[in-house]
Design a protein around this motif. Structure first.
Motif, PDB file in Angstrom:
ATOM      1  N   TYR A   8      37.372  11.493  37.716  1.00  0.00           N
ATOM      2  CA  TYR A   8      38.070  10.399  37.061  1.00  0.00           C
ATOM      3  C   TYR A   8      37.309   8.940  37.153  1.00  0.00           C
ATOM      4  CZ  TYR A   8      42.351  13.259  36.248  1.00  0.00           C
ATOM      5  OH  TYR A   8      43.089  13.875  35.525  1.00  0.00           O
ATOM      6  N   LEU A   9      36.428   8.861  38.258  1.00  0.00           N
ATOM      7  CA  LEU A   9      35.601   7.764  38.467  1.00  0.00           C
ATOM      8  C   LEU A   9      34.401   7.805  37.305  1.00  0.00           C
ATOM      9  CD1 LEU A   9      34.670   4.995  39.929  1.00  0.00           C
ATOM     10  CD2 LEU A   9      33.437   6.643  41.405  1.00  0.00           C
ATOM     11  N   ARG A  10      33.967   9.094  37.363  1.00  0.00           N
ATOM     12  CA  ARG A  10      32.687   9.116  36.316  1.00  0.00           C
ATOM     13  C   ARG A  10      33.287   8.800  35.023  1.00  0.00           C
ATOM     14  NH1 ARG A  10      29.864  14.943  36.049  1.00  0.00           N
ATOM     15  NH2 ARG A  10      28.653  14.187  37.648  1.00  0.00           N
ATOM     16  N   LEU A  11      34.736   9.222  34.486  1.00  0.00           N
ATOM     17  CA  LEU A  11      34.940   8.650  33.100  1.00  0.00           C
ATOM     18  C   LEU A  11      35.343   7.355  33.309  1.00  0.00           C
ATOM     19  CD1 LEU A  11      37.404  11.772  32.566  1.00  0.00           C
ATOM     20  CD2 LEU A  11      35.493  11.150  31.460  1.00  0.00           C
ATOM     21  N   MET A  12      35.883   6.640  34.541  1.00  0.00           N
ATOM     22  CA  MET A  12      36.462   5.398  34.422  1.00  0.00           C
ATOM     23  C   MET A  12      35.118   4.303  34.470  1.00  0.00           C
ATOM     24  SD  MET A  12      39.650   5.550  33.728  1.00  0.00           S
ATOM     25  CE  MET A  12      39.821   3.736  33.989  1.00  0.00           C
ATOM     26  N   LEU A  13      34.061   4.900  35.012  1.00  0.00           N
ATOM     27  CA  LEU A  13      32.995   3.581  35.225  1.00  0.00           C
ATOM     28  C   LEU A  13      32.735   3.055  33.840  1.00  0.00           C
ATOM     29  CD1 LEU A  13      30.739   5.241  37.630  1.00  0.00           C
ATOM     30  CD2 LEU A  13      31.779   3.146  38.047  1.00  0.00           C
ATOM     31  N   LEU A  56      14.969  17.391  39.494  1.00  0.00           N
ATOM     32  CA  LEU A  56      14.938  16.746  40.943  1.00  0.00           C
ATOM     33  C   LEU A  56      16.418  16.657  41.353  1.00  0.00           C
ATOM     34  CD1 LEU A  56      11.980  14.409  40.903  1.00  0.00           C
ATOM     35  CD2 LEU A  56      12.102  16.950  41.830  1.00  0.00           C
ATOM     36  N   TRP A  57      17.309  16.221  40.277  1.00  0.00           N
ATOM     37  CA  TRP A  57      18.738  16.087  40.480  1.00  0.00           C
ATOM     38  C   TRP A  57      19.473  16.586  39.056  1.00  0.00           C
ATOM     39  CZ3 TRP A  57      15.596  11.843  39.779  1.00  0.00           C
ATOM     40  CH2 TRP A  57      15.680  11.429  38.607  1.00  0.00           C
ATOM     41  N   THR A  58      20.762  17.019  39.321  1.00  0.00           N
ATOM     42  CA  THR A  58      21.429  17.704  38.487  1.00  0.00           C
ATOM     43  C   THR A  58      22.775  17.149  38.582  1.00  0.00           C
ATOM     44  OG1 THR A  58      20.253  19.636  38.413  1.00  0.00           O
ATOM     45  CG2 THR A  58      22.184  19.857  37.447  1.00  0.00           C
ATOM     46  N   PHE A  59      23.464  16.551  37.322  1.00  0.00           N
ATOM     47  CA  PHE A  59      24.788  16.246  37.391  1.00  0.00           C
ATOM     48  C   PHE A  59      25.538  17.570  37.020  1.00  0.00           C
ATOM     49  CE2 PHE A  59      22.522  12.355  35.844  1.00  0.00           C
ATOM     50  CZ  PHE A  59      22.947  11.547  36.927  1.00  0.00           C
ATOM     51  N   HIS A  60      26.880  17.501  37.647  1.00  0.00           N
ATOM     52  CA  HIS A  60      27.410  18.881  37.260  1.00  0.00           C
ATOM     53  C   HIS A  60      28.667  18.288  36.606  1.00  0.00           C
ATOM     54  CE1 HIS A  60      24.944  21.165  40.111  1.00  0.00           C
ATOM     55  NE2 HIS A  60      24.982  20.311  40.870  1.00  0.00           N
ATOM     56  N   GLY A  61      29.307  19.365  35.738  1.00  0.00           N
ATOM     57  CA  GLY A  61      30.465  19.118  35.019  1.00  0.00           C
ATOM     58  C   GLY A  61      31.852  18.915  35.725  1.00  0.00           C
ATOM     59  N   ILE A  65      33.414  16.250  30.856  1.00  0.00           N
ATOM     60  CA  ILE A  65      32.101  16.017  30.988  1.00  0.00           C
ATOM     61  C   ILE A  65      31.621  17.240  31.387  1.00  0.00           C
ATOM     62  CG2 ILE A  65      29.921  14.900  31.886  1.00  0.00           C
ATOM     63  CD1 ILE A  65      32.229  12.436  32.293  1.00  0.00           C
ATOM     64  N   PRO A  66      31.152  18.148  30.498  1.00  0.00           N
ATOM     65  CA  PRO A  66      30.791  19.661  30.695  1.00  0.00           C
ATOM     66  C   PRO A  66      29.537  19.883  31.402  1.00  0.00           C
ATOM     67  CG  PRO A  66      30.374  19.109  28.519  1.00  0.00           C
ATOM     68  CD  PRO A  66      30.889  18.013  28.913  1.00  0.00           C
ATOM     69  N   ASN A  67      28.432  19.109  31.406  1.00  0.00           N
ATOM     70  CA  ASN A  67      27.339  19.443  31.837  1.00  0.00           C
ATOM     71  C   ASN A  67      26.358  18.242  32.175  1.00  0.00           C
ATOM     72  OD1 ASN A  67      25.910  18.650  29.322  1.00  0.00           O
ATOM     73  ND2 ASN A  67      26.597  20.622  28.575  1.00  0.00           N
ATOM     74  N   HIS A  68      25.210  18.484  32.571  1.00  0.00           N
ATOM     75  CA  HIS A  68      24.125  17.271  32.881  1.00  0.00           C
ATOM     76  C   HIS A  68      23.678  16.596  31.865  1.00  0.00           C
ATOM     77  CE1 HIS A  68      20.676  15.591  34.931  1.00  0.00           C
ATOM     78  NE2 HIS A  68      20.059  15.860  33.822  1.00  0.00           N
ATOM     79  N   THR A  69      23.384  17.055  30.613  1.00  0.00           N
ATOM     80  CA  THR A  69      23.073  16.384  29.792  1.00  0.00           C
ATOM     81  C   THR A  69      24.036  15.442  29.302  1.00  0.00           C
ATOM     82  OG1 THR A  69      21.753  18.350  28.813  1.00  0.00           O
ATOM     83  CG2 THR A  69      22.089  16.621  27.218  1.00  0.00           C
ATOM     84  N   ILE A  70      25.440  15.722  29.080  1.00  0.00           N
ATOM     85  CA  ILE A  70      26.183  15.138  28.661  1.00  0.00           C
ATOM     86  C   ILE A  70      26.477  13.890  29.731  1.00  0.00           C
ATOM     87  CG2 ILE A  70      28.846  14.563  28.050  1.00  0.00           C
ATOM     88  CD1 ILE A  70      27.033  16.161  25.959  1.00  0.00           C
ATOM     89  N   ALA A  71      26.702  14.007  30.969  1.00  0.00           N
ATOM     90  CA  ALA A  71      26.675  13.019  32.278  1.00  0.00           C
ATOM     91  C   ALA A  71      25.662  12.046  32.020  1.00  0.00           C
ATOM     92  CB  ALA A  71      26.772  13.809  33.370  1.00  0.00           C
TER      93      ALA A  71
END
Length: 179
Positions: A8-13, A56-61, A65-71
């Motif tokens: 939720y923090l990822r959405l709220m930021l 070097l890093w990957t954001f996970h869904g 937010i389903p994937n790295h690219t969207i994040a």
């Protein structure tokens, strides 16, 4: 529970940054910060393309937010512009050097705390020798680079290219295998 909070923090930021931008920044004069906003978006896209095949890093869904690219797009288009507006409009330009160092350190610590929450909840992972320490160092260079770009853009681009060359060499990013 902590994972749910971080999701939720990822959405709220973006909303938190938006409120911060509205309350703390000189958003009426956003045009004077626009070149630096474009700078960070350009650098992020360049780094994303550079590391597409060798991350070097990957954001996970999580959640919507389903994937790295969207994040990454969310951070680039909703986070960075607002961070820049607050950071540069409150920057202590005419203060002594140590006050500027403290100001940069506060921002670095804030972003490092946010990234550590994502790391502990597995919303970000590190690969190919990258680790949390390298991310902390990137935040330092990012905030120094943003300040530098706002007043001396060519120096910021020079710093950016030097750091990119270091990343390619140190982490053995296989640029010869790109399409």
């Amino acid at each position: 529970m902590f994972y749910t909070f971080a999701s939720y923090l990822r959405l709220m930021l973006p909303f938190m940054y938006l409120i911060g931008t509205w309350r703390l920044s000189d958003w009426r004069n956003w045009k004077k910060f626009y070149p630096t906003i474009l700078f960070i978006i350009s650098v992020d896209f360049f780094i994303s393309n550079l590391m597409h095949e060798y991350p070097l890093w990957t954001f996970h869904g999580a959640l919507i937010i389903p994937n790295h690219t969207i994040a990454d797009f969310m951070i680039t288009f909703t986070g960075f512009p607002q961070i820049i507006l607050i950071y540069l409009s409150r920057y202590p330009y005419h203060s002594k050097w140590y006050r500027q160092v403290v100001y940069i350190a506060i921002w670095v610590i804030l972003e490092v705390i946010i990234e550590s929450v994502f790391m502990f909840t597995n919303l970000i992972s590190y690969h190919h020798g990258w680790n949390f320490g390298w991310s902390c160092l990137v935040w330092v260079f990012m905030f120094i680079g943003l300040r530098l770009h706002h007043t001396k853009p060519m120096w910021a681009w020079t710093l950016c290219f030097i750091c990119t060359a270091f990343l390619i060499l140190h982490f053995h990013i296989p640029i010869t295998k790109f399409r």
